[in-house]
Design a protein around this motif. Structure first.
Motif, PDB file in Angstrom:
ATOM      1  N   LYS A   1       4.616 -12.109   5.993  1.00 33.52           N
ATOM      2  CA  LYS A   1       3.683 -11.186   5.342  1.00 33.52           C
ATOM      3  C   LYS A   1       2.251 -11.338   5.844  1.00 33.52           C
ATOM      4  CE  LYS A   1       2.447 -14.046   1.329  1.00 33.52           C
ATOM      5  NZ  LYS A   1       1.039 -14.243   1.704  1.00 33.52           N
ATOM      6  N   ASP A   2       1.938 -12.479   6.456  1.00 29.46           N
ATOM      7  CA  ASP A   2       0.590 -12.704   6.956  1.00 29.46           C
ATOM      8  C   ASP A   2       0.343 -12.033   8.308  1.00 29.46           C
ATOM      9  OD1 ASP A   2      -0.090 -14.281   4.746  1.00 29.46           O
ATOM     10  OD2 ASP A   2       0.787 -16.060   5.668  1.00 29.46           O
ATOM     11  N   SER A   3       1.423 -11.618   8.971  1.00 29.83           N
ATOM     12  CA  SER A   3       1.273 -10.998  10.285  1.00 29.83           C
ATOM     13  C   SER A   3       1.785  -9.567  10.344  1.00 29.83           C
ATOM     14  CB  SER A   3       2.018 -11.834  11.347  1.00 29.83           C
ATOM     15  OG  SER A   3       3.396 -11.952  11.017  1.00 29.83           O
ATOM     16  N   VAL A   4       2.554  -9.160   9.349  1.00 29.46           N
ATOM     17  CA  VAL A   4       3.137  -7.824   9.314  1.00 29.46           C
ATOM     18  C   VAL A   4       2.801  -7.166   7.988  1.00 29.46           C
ATOM     19  CG1 VAL A   4       5.279  -6.503   9.372  1.00 29.46           C
ATOM     20  CG2 VAL A   4       5.037  -8.519  10.819  1.00 29.46           C
ATOM     21  N   THR A   5       2.365  -5.926   8.016  1.00 29.05           N
ATOM     22  CA  THR A   5       2.073  -5.199   6.780  1.00 29.05           C
ATOM     23  C   THR A   5       3.376  -4.875   6.062  1.00 29.05           C
ATOM     24  OG1 THR A   5       0.065  -4.228   7.696  1.00 29.05           O
ATOM     25  CG2 THR A   5       1.034  -3.140   5.787  1.00 29.05           C
ATOM     26  N   MET A   6       3.458  -5.284   4.813  1.00 28.31           N
ATOM     27  CA  MET A   6       4.655  -5.057   4.015  1.00 28.31           C
ATOM     28  C   MET A   6       4.342  -4.172   2.815  1.00 28.31           C
ATOM     29  SD  MET A   6       6.614  -8.747   4.057  1.00 28.31           S
ATOM     30  CE  MET A   6       7.290  -9.401   5.580  1.00 28.31           C
ATOM     31  N   ASP A   7       5.386  -3.784   2.116  1.00 29.55           N
ATOM     32  CA  ASP A   7       5.218  -2.952   0.932  1.00 29.55           C
ATOM     33  C   ASP A   7       4.537  -3.743  -0.179  1.00 29.55           C
ATOM     34  OD1 ASP A   7       6.271  -0.250  -0.303  1.00 29.55           O
ATOM     35  OD2 ASP A   7       6.572  -1.795  -1.827  1.00 29.55           O
TER      36      ASP A   7
ATOM     37  N   SER B   1      -3.974  -2.643  -7.863  1.00 29.12           N
ATOM     38  CA  SER B   1      -4.630  -3.249  -6.705  1.00 29.12           C
ATOM     39  C   SER B   1      -3.734  -4.364  -6.169  1.00 29.12           C
ATOM     40  CB  SER B   1      -5.997  -3.812  -7.111  1.00 29.12           C
ATOM     41  OG  SER B   1      -6.707  -4.272  -5.993  1.00 29.12           O
ATOM     42  N   VAL B   2      -3.386  -4.251  -4.886  1.00 27.37           N
ATOM     43  CA  VAL B   2      -2.467  -5.207  -4.263  1.00 27.37           C
ATOM     44  C   VAL B   2      -3.185  -5.950  -3.152  1.00 27.37           C
ATOM     45  CG1 VAL B   2      -0.302  -5.470  -2.999  1.00 27.37           C
ATOM     46  CG2 VAL B   2      -0.489  -3.738  -4.791  1.00 27.37           C
ATOM     47  N   ASN B   3      -3.023  -7.267  -3.129  1.00 27.12           N
ATOM     48  CA  ASN B   3      -3.626  -8.088  -2.083  1.00 27.12           C
ATOM     49  C   ASN B   3      -2.746  -8.055  -0.845  1.00 27.12           C
ATOM     50  OD1 ASN B   3      -4.744 -10.032  -0.429  1.00 27.12           O
ATOM     51  ND2 ASN B   3      -5.101 -11.503  -2.063  1.00 27.12           N
ATOM     52  N   GLU B   4      -3.168  -7.295   0.159  1.00 21.00           N
ATOM     53  CA  GLU B   4      -2.419  -7.178   1.405  1.00 21.00           C
ATOM     54  C   GLU B   4      -3.160  -7.893   2.514  1.00 21.00           C
ATOM     55  OE1 GLU B   4      -1.515  -3.164   2.352  1.00 21.00           O
ATOM     56  OE2 GLU B   4      -0.424  -2.770   0.487  1.00 21.00           O
ATOM     57  N   ARG B   5      -2.644  -9.049   2.886  1.00 20.11           N
ATOM     58  CA  ARG B   5      -3.214  -9.821   3.983  1.00 20.11           C
ATOM     59  C   ARG B   5      -4.707 -10.071   3.794  1.00 20.11           C
ATOM     60  NH1 ARG B   5      -1.072  -6.507   9.078  1.00 20.11           N
ATOM     61  NH2 ARG B   5      -2.041  -8.219  10.242  1.00 20.11           N
ATOM     62  N   GLY B   6      -5.050 -10.489   2.577  1.00 21.36           N
ATOM     63  CA  GLY B   6      -6.426 -10.880   2.289  1.00 21.36           C
ATOM     64  C   GLY B   6      -7.327  -9.772   1.813  1.00 21.36           C
ATOM     65  N   GLN B   7      -6.848  -8.539   1.796  1.00 19.57           N
ATOM     66  CA  GLN B   7      -7.657  -7.407   1.332  1.00 19.57           C
ATOM     67  C   GLN B   7      -6.942  -6.699   0.187  1.00 19.57           C
ATOM     68  OE1 GLN B   7      -8.429  -4.875   4.721  1.00 19.57           O
ATOM     69  NE2 GLN B   7     -10.220  -6.072   5.328  1.00 19.57           N
ATOM     70  N   TYR B   8      -7.716  -6.334  -0.829  1.00 20.26           N
ATOM     71  CA  TYR B   8      -7.138  -5.629  -1.963  1.00 20.26           C
ATOM     72  C   TYR B   8      -7.088  -4.132  -1.676  1.00 20.26           C
ATOM     73  CZ  TYR B   8      -7.025  -9.781  -4.868  1.00 20.26           C
ATOM     74  OH  TYR B   8      -6.721 -11.009  -5.373  1.00 20.26           O
ATOM     75  N   VAL B   9      -5.910  -3.576  -1.856  1.00 19.85           N
ATOM     76  CA  VAL B   9      -5.675  -2.152  -1.563  1.00 19.85           C
ATOM     77  C   VAL B   9      -5.098  -1.497  -2.810  1.00 19.85           C
ATOM     78  CG1 VAL B   9      -4.410  -0.528  -0.117  1.00 19.85           C
ATOM     79  CG2 VAL B   9      -5.226  -2.686   0.856  1.00 19.85           C
ATOM     80  N   ASP B  10      -5.612  -0.322  -3.151  1.00 23.85           N
ATOM     81  CA  ASP B  10      -5.076   0.425  -4.286  1.00 23.85           C
ATOM     82  C   ASP B  10      -3.765   1.093  -3.879  1.00 23.85           C
ATOM     83  OD1 ASP B  10      -7.125  -0.259  -5.970  1.00 23.85           O
ATOM     84  OD2 ASP B  10      -8.305   1.544  -5.572  1.00 23.85           O
ATOM     85  N   GLU B  11      -2.770   0.927  -4.704  1.00 25.53           N
ATOM     86  CA  GLU B  11      -1.463   1.500  -4.404  1.00 25.53           C
ATOM     87  C   GLU B  11      -0.895   2.147  -5.655  1.00 25.53           C
ATOM     88  OE1 GLU B  11       2.765  -0.472  -3.438  1.00 25.53           O
ATOM     89  OE2 GLU B  11       1.335  -0.634  -1.770  1.00 25.53           O
ATOM     90  N   ARG B  12      -0.353   3.341  -5.503  1.00 24.45           N
ATOM     91  CA  ARG B  12       0.260   4.046  -6.618  1.00 24.45           C
ATOM     92  C   ARG B  12       1.578   3.358  -6.990  1.00 24.45           C
ATOM     93  NH1 ARG B  12       1.064   9.035  -9.187  1.00 24.45           N
ATOM     94  NH2 ARG B  12       3.270   9.468  -9.621  1.00 24.45           N
ATOM     95  N   PHE B  13       1.862   3.310  -8.261  1.00 25.28           N
ATOM     96  CA  PHE B  13       3.165   2.815  -8.692  1.00 25.28           C
ATOM     97  C   PHE B  13       3.808   3.846  -9.604  1.00 25.28           C
ATOM     98  CE2 PHE B  13       0.520   1.516 -12.265  1.00 25.28           C
ATOM     99  CZ  PHE B  13       1.332   1.766 -13.356  1.00 25.28           C
ATOM    100  N   ASP B  14       5.114   3.914  -9.564  1.00 28.93           N
ATOM    101  CA  ASP B  14       5.889   4.807 -10.421  1.00 28.93           C
ATOM    102  C   ASP B  14       6.728   3.970 -11.383  1.00 28.93           C
ATOM    103  OD1 ASP B  14       5.143   7.370  -9.270  1.00 28.93           O
ATOM    104  OD2 ASP B  14       6.235   6.692  -7.489  1.00 28.93           O
ATOM    105  N   PRO B  15       6.786   4.354 -12.642  1.00 27.62           N
ATOM    106  CA  PRO B  15       7.473   3.523 -13.642  1.00 27.62           C
ATOM    107  C   PRO B  15       8.941   3.278 -13.345  1.00 27.62           C
ATOM    108  CG  PRO B  15       6.875   5.678 -14.548  1.00 27.62           C
ATOM    109  CD  PRO B  15       6.170   5.546 -13.249  1.00 27.62           C
ATOM    110  N   GLU B  16       9.621   4.244 -12.700  1.00 27.92           N
ATOM    111  CA  GLU B  16      11.038   4.034 -12.422  1.00 27.92           C
ATOM    112  C   GLU B  16      11.269   2.925 -11.394  1.00 27.92           C
ATOM    113  OE1 GLU B  16       9.871   7.826 -10.089  1.00 27.92           O
ATOM    114  OE2 GLU B  16       9.379   6.835 -11.978  1.00 27.92           O
ATOM    115  N   VAL B  17      10.266   2.690 -10.539  1.00 30.00           N
ATOM    116  CA  VAL B  17      10.388   1.621  -9.540  1.00 30.00           C
ATOM    117  C   VAL B  17      10.319   0.254 -10.219  1.00 30.00           C
ATOM    118  CG1 VAL B  17       9.343   0.565  -7.497  1.00 30.00           C
ATOM    119  CG2 VAL B  17       9.443   3.063  -7.699  1.00 30.00           C
ATOM    120  N   SER B  18       9.296   0.064 -11.049  1.00 34.40           N
ATOM    121  CA  SER B  18       9.165  -1.219 -11.743  1.00 34.40           C
ATOM    122  C   SER B  18      10.308  -1.416 -12.743  1.00 34.40           C
ATOM    123  CB  SER B  18       7.805  -1.311 -12.450  1.00 34.40           C
ATOM    124  OG  SER B  18       7.584  -0.210 -13.302  1.00 34.40           O
TER     125      SER B  18
END
Length: 342
Positions: free
Chosen positions: A276-282, A216-233
């Motif tokens: 990040k407060d005005s543009v949607t980021m990763d 769960s990622v906080n994107e501009r005040g809202q929590y959004v579920d996002e998939r993660f892949d182990p090779e990225v982290s």
């Protein structure tokens, strides 16, 4: 730009008599912009207030100038990928083919890739290992290597510098089975269940869960579920180790006492945080900027560049980076990459 006109560049497929190679032109253009920014700061380094004002002006100018070169940076990435593959496969280190052998380009590239992946596997300990897990982890490193010439360079750097140890649990999406309580760069103590991956910078150890999942990622005040892949982290944690080995400064992407680059990077982090407060980021960006201390944000944010290249691939990843964080990407290309190569 001030006159409202956009700069244009000729691609290699559109040669012009007397014109320089477009890749060299782009490199020179980007280098001159970065050098100008750096020189302006050097002249004013004695005054923090004046320096910050200069940075603000430089960032604004660069914002106007960077838009028309985005496609060309992506094109350069692809060309560098080809060049890097060719150079690594042709070098004696890669193991030259015997006389009379006819080796295809794909075979040469695979041989170069296998060399660096083999080294990373030798530095990796897999919990309750078996053949299936070995191949899975090998796939992580292969994806990191193939993602872009920048991420493959990380593995080459680690091979040459050594000392890193990677521990991976393929049965979990967190590191609770690998390590107990940890203290992060914010000074907060957590159990391993709180981390998908963790770079113990001072011990040069990386702990990583090997299962994909959802966070769960906080994107501009809202929590959004996002998939993660182990090779990225995993790529992000390895990048943090690389920063530490290069700069010897707690994982920050500049050397101790290098006030010019320190102030430049602080300004870039601030600009990205405000944007990040005005543009949607990763989600990788939001996670990095969610850290409480400036140290943790600085260390985490620079690792987003290789993370997004692995997440999306070279072309799409670079496009997203330039859209969302052009100055951070520029800093990585013009300051970090040369240090890694040297």
């Amino acid at each position: 730009m001030a006159d409202g006109k956009r700069k244009t560049f000729k691609r290699k497929s559109e040669p012009e008599d007397g014109a320089r190679d477009s890749t060299d032109e782009l490199r020179n253009y980007l280098s001159s912009k970065f050098a100008s920014m750096r020189d302006d700061m050097h002249k004013e380094i004695t005054s923090r207030d004046v320096l910050l004002r200069k940075l603000e002006e430089s960032v604004t100018r660069l914002s106007e100038d960077i838009a028309p070169v985005k496609d060309y940076v992506t094109a350069e990435m692809e060309e560098e990928d080809d060049d890097a593959s060719s150079q690594s496969s042709d070098s004696p280190e890669g193991g030259a083919p015997q006389d009379g052998d006819q080796e295809t380009e794909e075979e040469r590239n695979n041989r170069a890739q296998n060399r660096y992946v083999d080294v990373m596997m030798s530095l990796t300990e897999i919990r309750m290992n078996n053949e299936e897990k070995t191949q899975k982890v090998r796939g992580f490193y292969e994806k990191i290597y193939k993602a872009s010439p920048f991420t493959s360079l990380m593995l080459k750097f680690l091979e040459r510098n050594g000392g890193v140890k990677v521990l991976i649990d393929c049965d979990s999406n967190n590191i609770s089975n690998l390590v107990g309580r940890l203290v992060n760069l914010d000074g907060a103590k957590h159990n391993g269940t709180a981390y998908l991956t963790f770079a113990d910078i001072f011990e040069c150890k990386v702990y990583s869960g090997g299962k994909a999942g959802v966070i769960s990622v906080n994107e501009r005040g809202q929590y959004v579920d996002e998939r993660f892949d182990p090779e990225v982290s995993l790529a992000q944690s390895l990048a943090q180790i690389v920063m530490y080995l290069i700069f010897k400064n707690r994982g920050c992407p500049y050397a101790c006492g290098d006030e010019m680059y320190e102030k430049l990077y602080e300004k870039i982090v601030l600009e990205t945080s405000q944007k990040k407060d005005s543009v949607t980021m990763d989600g990788c960006v939001y996670h990095a900027l969610s850290m409480k201390s400036s140290l943790a944000r600085e260390v985490s944010l620079i690792s987003v560049v290789p993370g997004m290249l692995v997440k999306y691939g070279s072309k799409e990843g670079m496009s997203k980076l330039l859209e969302q964080m052009p100055f951070l990407t520029f800093f990585f290309m013009q300051h970090v990459i040369p240090k890694m190569r040297n």
